[in-house]
Write a protein that holds these residues in place. Sequence first.
Motif, PDB file in Angstrom:
ATOM      1  N   ARG A  36     -20.275  44.057   5.158  1.00 43.92           N
ATOM      2  CA  ARG A  36     -20.644  43.370   6.381  1.00 43.92           C
ATOM      3  C   ARG A  36     -20.300  44.246   7.575  1.00 43.92           C
ATOM      4  O   ARG A  36     -19.418  45.100   7.510  1.00 43.92           O
ATOM      5  CB  ARG A  36     -19.952  42.016   6.483  1.00 43.92           C
ATOM      6  CG  ARG A  36     -18.463  42.086   6.730  1.00 43.92           C
ATOM      7  CD  ARG A  36     -17.856  40.681   6.685  1.00 43.92           C
ATOM      8  NE  ARG A  36     -16.465  40.663   7.091  1.00 43.92           N
ATOM      9  CZ  ARG A  36     -15.693  39.579   7.052  1.00 43.92           C
ATOM     10  NH1 ARG A  36     -16.183  38.417   6.612  1.00 43.92           N
ATOM     11  NH2 ARG A  36     -14.436  39.652   7.453  1.00 43.92           N
ATOM     12  N   VAL A  46     -16.909  43.814   1.325  1.00 49.65           N
ATOM     13  CA  VAL A  46     -16.638  42.390   1.115  1.00 49.65           C
ATOM     14  C   VAL A  46     -16.324  42.122  -0.352  1.00 49.65           C
ATOM     15  O   VAL A  46     -15.301  41.523  -0.681  1.00 49.65           O
ATOM     16  CB  VAL A  46     -17.839  41.538   1.566  1.00 49.65           C
ATOM     17  CG1 VAL A  46     -17.602  40.060   1.226  1.00 49.65           C
ATOM     18  CG2 VAL A  46     -18.111  41.722   3.046  1.00 49.65           C
ATOM     19  N   VAL A  62     -11.252  37.972   1.949  1.00 50.12           N
ATOM     20  CA  VAL A  62     -12.164  36.955   1.428  1.00 50.12           C
ATOM     21  C   VAL A  62     -11.685  36.348   0.108  1.00 50.12           C
ATOM     22  O   VAL A  62     -12.316  35.419  -0.392  1.00 50.12           O
ATOM     23  CB  VAL A  62     -13.591  37.495   1.241  1.00 50.12           C
ATOM     24  CG1 VAL A  62     -14.120  38.029   2.550  1.00 50.12           C
ATOM     25  CG2 VAL A  62     -13.652  38.534   0.142  1.00 50.12           C
ATOM     26  N   ARG A  65     -11.952  32.597  -0.991  1.00 43.76           N
ATOM     27  CA  ARG A  65     -13.009  31.935  -0.207  1.00 43.76           C
ATOM     28  C   ARG A  65     -14.407  32.333  -0.672  1.00 43.76           C
ATOM     29  O   ARG A  65     -15.319  31.511  -0.666  1.00 43.76           O
ATOM     30  CB  ARG A  65     -12.854  32.270   1.277  1.00 43.76           C
ATOM     31  CG  ARG A  65     -11.531  31.830   1.883  1.00 43.76           C
ATOM     32  CD  ARG A  65     -11.557  31.957   3.391  1.00 43.76           C
ATOM     33  NE  ARG A  65     -11.755  33.341   3.825  1.00 43.76           N
ATOM     34  CZ  ARG A  65     -12.711  33.720   4.670  1.00 43.76           C
ATOM     35  NH1 ARG A  65     -13.568  32.847   5.159  1.00 43.76           N
ATOM     36  NH2 ARG A  65     -12.807  35.000   5.031  1.00 43.76           N
ATOM     37  N   PHE A  66     -14.585  33.593  -1.013  1.00 44.67           N
ATOM     38  CA  PHE A  66     -15.895  34.105  -1.411  1.00 44.67           C
ATOM     39  C   PHE A  66     -15.908  34.374  -2.916  1.00 44.67           C
ATOM     40  O   PHE A  66     -14.899  34.810  -3.478  1.00 44.67           O
ATOM     41  CB  PHE A  66     -16.218  35.403  -0.690  1.00 44.67           C
ATOM     42  CG  PHE A  66     -16.428  35.287   0.802  1.00 44.67           C
ATOM     43  CD1 PHE A  66     -16.176  34.101   1.491  1.00 44.67           C
ATOM     44  CD2 PHE A  66     -16.901  36.384   1.520  1.00 44.67           C
ATOM     45  CE1 PHE A  66     -16.382  34.008   2.855  1.00 44.67           C
ATOM     46  CE2 PHE A  66     -17.114  36.301   2.889  1.00 44.67           C
ATOM     47  CZ  PHE A  66     -16.842  35.110   3.552  1.00 44.67           C
ATOM     48  N   MET A  81     -20.049  31.881  -0.103  1.00 44.21           N
ATOM     49  CA  MET A  81     -19.035  31.969   0.949  1.00 44.21           C
ATOM     50  C   MET A  81     -18.616  30.568   1.356  1.00 44.21           C
ATOM     51  O   MET A  81     -19.434  29.790   1.856  1.00 44.21           O
ATOM     52  CB  MET A  81     -19.601  32.729   2.155  1.00 44.21           C
ATOM     53  CG  MET A  81     -20.121  34.115   1.801  1.00 44.21           C
ATOM     54  SD  MET A  81     -20.652  35.057   3.253  1.00 44.21           S
ATOM     55  CE  MET A  81     -22.069  34.089   3.756  1.00 44.21           C
ATOM     56  N   LEU A  84     -15.781  29.176   5.689  1.00 43.61           N
ATOM     57  CA  LEU A  84     -16.154  30.253   6.612  1.00 43.61           C
ATOM     58  C   LEU A  84     -15.412  30.127   7.937  1.00 43.61           C
ATOM     59  O   LEU A  84     -15.135  29.015   8.416  1.00 43.61           O
ATOM     60  CB  LEU A  84     -17.658  30.254   6.838  1.00 43.61           C
ATOM     61  CG  LEU A  84     -18.465  30.866   5.693  1.00 43.61           C
ATOM     62  CD1 LEU A  84     -19.916  30.446   5.767  1.00 43.61           C
ATOM     63  CD2 LEU A  84     -18.345  32.383   5.710  1.00 43.61           C
ATOM     64  N   LYS A  85     -15.110  31.278   8.498  1.00 45.92           N
ATOM     65  CA  LYS A  85     -14.393  31.368   9.755  1.00 45.92           C
ATOM     66  C   LYS A  85     -15.256  32.098  10.789  1.00 45.92           C
ATOM     67  O   LYS A  85     -16.119  32.904  10.405  1.00 45.92           O
ATOM     68  CB  LYS A  85     -13.088  32.143   9.565  1.00 45.92           C
ATOM     69  CG  LYS A  85     -12.190  31.609   8.472  1.00 45.92           C
ATOM     70  CD  LYS A  85     -10.998  32.526   8.257  1.00 45.92           C
ATOM     71  CE  LYS A  85     -10.109  32.030   7.139  1.00 45.92           C
ATOM     72  NZ  LYS A  85      -8.943  32.932   6.917  1.00 45.92           N
ATOM     73  N   GLU A  87     -14.579  34.616  12.419  1.00 39.14           N
ATOM     74  CA  GLU A  87     -14.439  36.060  12.230  1.00 39.14           C
ATOM     75  C   GLU A  87     -15.248  36.589  11.055  1.00 39.14           C
ATOM     76  O   GLU A  87     -15.323  37.801  10.844  1.00 39.14           O
ATOM     77  CB  GLU A  87     -12.968  36.456  12.066  1.00 39.14           C
ATOM     78  CG  GLU A  87     -12.208  35.663  11.023  1.00 39.14           C
ATOM     79  CD  GLU A  87     -11.436  34.498  11.629  1.00 39.14           C
ATOM     80  OE1 GLU A  87     -12.006  33.787  12.515  1.00 39.14           O
ATOM     81  OE2 GLU A  87     -10.278  34.288  11.209  1.00 39.14           O
ATOM     82  N   ASP A  88     -15.870  35.700  10.291  1.00 36.40           N
ATOM     83  CA  ASP A  88     -16.786  36.129   9.234  1.00 36.40           C
ATOM     84  C   ASP A  88     -18.181  36.428   9.781  1.00 36.40           C
ATOM     85  O   ASP A  88     -19.050  36.894   9.038  1.00 36.40           O
ATOM     86  CB  ASP A  88     -16.905  35.048   8.155  1.00 36.40           C
ATOM     87  CG  ASP A  88     -15.615  34.850   7.379  1.00 36.40           C
ATOM     88  OD1 ASP A  88     -15.272  33.680   7.104  1.00 36.40           O
ATOM     89  OD2 ASP A  88     -14.955  35.861   7.040  1.00 36.40           O
ATOM     90  N   TYR A  92     -24.580  40.859   6.954  1.00 33.52           N
ATOM     91  CA  TYR A  92     -24.138  41.112   5.580  1.00 33.52           C
ATOM     92  C   TYR A  92     -25.208  41.924   4.858  1.00 33.52           C
ATOM     93  O   TYR A  92     -26.400  41.579   4.884  1.00 33.52           O
ATOM     94  CB  TYR A  92     -23.890  39.794   4.855  1.00 33.52           C
ATOM     95  CG  TYR A  92     -22.583  39.155   5.273  1.00 33.52           C
ATOM     96  CD1 TYR A  92     -22.430  38.602   6.534  1.00 33.52           C
ATOM     97  CD2 TYR A  92     -21.495  39.121   4.410  1.00 33.52           C
ATOM     98  CE1 TYR A  92     -21.224  38.044   6.937  1.00 33.52           C
ATOM     99  CE2 TYR A  92     -20.294  38.548   4.790  1.00 33.52           C
ATOM    100  CZ  TYR A  92     -20.172  38.020   6.058  1.00 33.52           C
ATOM    101  OH  TYR A  92     -18.972  37.466   6.451  1.00 33.52           O
TER     102      TYR A  92
END
Length: 122
Positions: A36, A46, A62, A65-66, A81, A84-85, A87-88, A92
């Motif tokens: 990303r 990532v 990640v 979360r991912f 994903m 998600l935040k 900052e993500d 991608y």
Amino acid sequence: QVQLAESGGGLVQAGGSLRLSCAASGRTFSTMGWFRQAPGKEREFVGASRWSGGNTYYADFVKGRFTISRDNAKNTVYLQMNSLKPEDTAVYYCAAGYTAGNTYNPGVYDYWGQGTQVTVSS
């Protein structure tokens, strides 16, 4: 001709989920990964998946979360994903490589997708 077709990006609220897909045509690759790039920042790793053995690798930010998965019959890799935040938020990119080198190194990959935008609002 090798093509990587990405899909699944979009706008989501913080805490939400998205699933990115990357369909590879023309070849089967040893490694497929996701990178990303956020505005003003360098492209970063990532996660990645080995076609043989199915091992997966993730960046620390990640983990948990991912999740990367693949459908061998469709020659497609997915990036699920969750949580998600903001900052993500980034573009991608899917990447595919013939060799089983260091998955964190962009230089290992031979082909890149066009990128898909993921935007996470707060």
